[in-house]
Write an enzyme that holds these catalytic residues in place. Structure first.
Site, PDB file in Angstrom:
ATOM      1  N   LYS A   1       0.865  -1.182   0.000  1.00 37.51           N
ATOM      2  CA  LYS A   1       0.000   0.000   0.000  1.00 37.51           C
ATOM      3  C   LYS A   1       0.902   1.232   0.000  1.00 37.51           C
ATOM      4  CE  LYS A   1      -3.238   2.415   3.097  1.00 37.51           C
ATOM      5  NZ  LYS A   1      -3.882   2.367   4.437  1.00 37.51           N
ATOM      6  N   THR A   2       0.627   2.178  -0.877  1.00 36.08           N
ATOM      7  CA  THR A   2       1.477   3.361  -0.951  1.00 36.08           C
ATOM      8  C   THR A   2       0.672   4.555  -1.435  1.00 36.08           C
ATOM      9  OG1 THR A   2       3.680   4.115  -1.652  1.00 36.08           O
ATOM     10  CG2 THR A   2       2.282   3.089  -3.341  1.00 36.08           C
TER      11      THR A   2
END
Length: 261
Positions: A173-174
């Site tokens: 997740k970014t």
């Protein structure tokens, strides 16, 4: 349930996901979650899973029963005046995830942070535990820390995403890189050998801006989103969630998705 079965709770048959993080209240005050079970019930038609702290997982077990459950394993805080910025610190692990029937675990990773070494060790320990209990890990990998949009350059995000995958994260997740195009982001996704999902960050207060960012992320090869505050703090959370889901799962255009809000 195998690791693949657990991931399928989030990604389903099309390999895409809309995850709603509601884990913020150990980090920043977020209104609208006074009754988490009631909120989850309202949102269930529009999302595939949730990121929750242990207390919410226990109190809303019935409402979460048909959805992907991702246990937040750390406590994190944005840098603030008078507060020692430790990044995040892990407080839960595989045994706790098994106890609540979680399908994944999520932990922060801040490459280039002053406590990078400590956070890397904690992430590695969590991944070792995940191998034993067969519960996937989603590392939330953000250069320097939470809310550092000036540092979310294409190069920094590219490094953060690949580093998380190299450590052993099942999903990364970014943030969508600041000022990037869909083609720019595709280079990040192509450089990573596990699915990449994009967060929403602080509430934008602009539906078109939010939906446009998600549209670019999906066009750039993202496998989905994990958008929290932009849903929770929206004037109509179910409608904005439906619009986000239309882009992720139905390949809707921004104008088309806006009509759902």
């Amino acid at each position: 349930m195998t690791r693949a079965d657990r991931l399928e709770k989030f990604f389903g048959s099309d390999g895409k996901t809309v995850i709603l993080p509601i884990d913020h209240n150990t980090a920043v005050p977020v209104a609208g979650l006074g009754n988490p079970g009631e909120f989850i019930e309202q949102m269930n038609p529009h999302v595939d899973g949730y990121v929750v702290n242990l207390g919410v997982a226990i109190s809303a077990m019935d409402e979460l029963s048909e959805k992907g459950i991702c246990l937040r394993t750390d406590v994190y805080r944005p840098a603030s005046e008078g507060h020692t910025d430790e990044g995040s610190y892990r407080i839960f692990g595989g045994d706790d995830a098994e106890t609540i029937g979680a399908h994944a675990m999520m932990n922060m990773l801040y490459p280039f942070h002053s406590n990078e070494s400590g956070m890397c060790r904690e992430a590695a320990e969590l991944i070792s535990e995940s191998i034993e209990c067969d519960i996937p890990v989603i590392l939330e990998s953000l250069p320097y820390g939470l809310g550092k949009s000036d540092d979310y350059t294409l190069d920094n995000i590219n490094f953060a995403v690949r580093a998380a995958a190299e450590i052993g994260s099942d999903v990364v997740k970014t943030a969508f890189p600041t000022g990037a195009t869909a083609d720019d982001f595709r280079a990040v996704v192509d450089n990573c050998f596990v699915p990449v999902i994009v967060l929403g960050g602080a509430a934008m207060g602009d539906d078109e801006l939010l939906l446009s960012m998600v549209r670019k992320a999906m066009d750039g090869g993202a496998s989905g989103i994990a958008v929290g505050r932009n849903v929770i703090q929206h004037s109509n959370p179910p409608k904005i969630a439906a619009a986000l889901s239309a882009i992720v799962h139905d390949d809707a255009s921004v104008p088309s998705a806006l009509k759902l809000v």
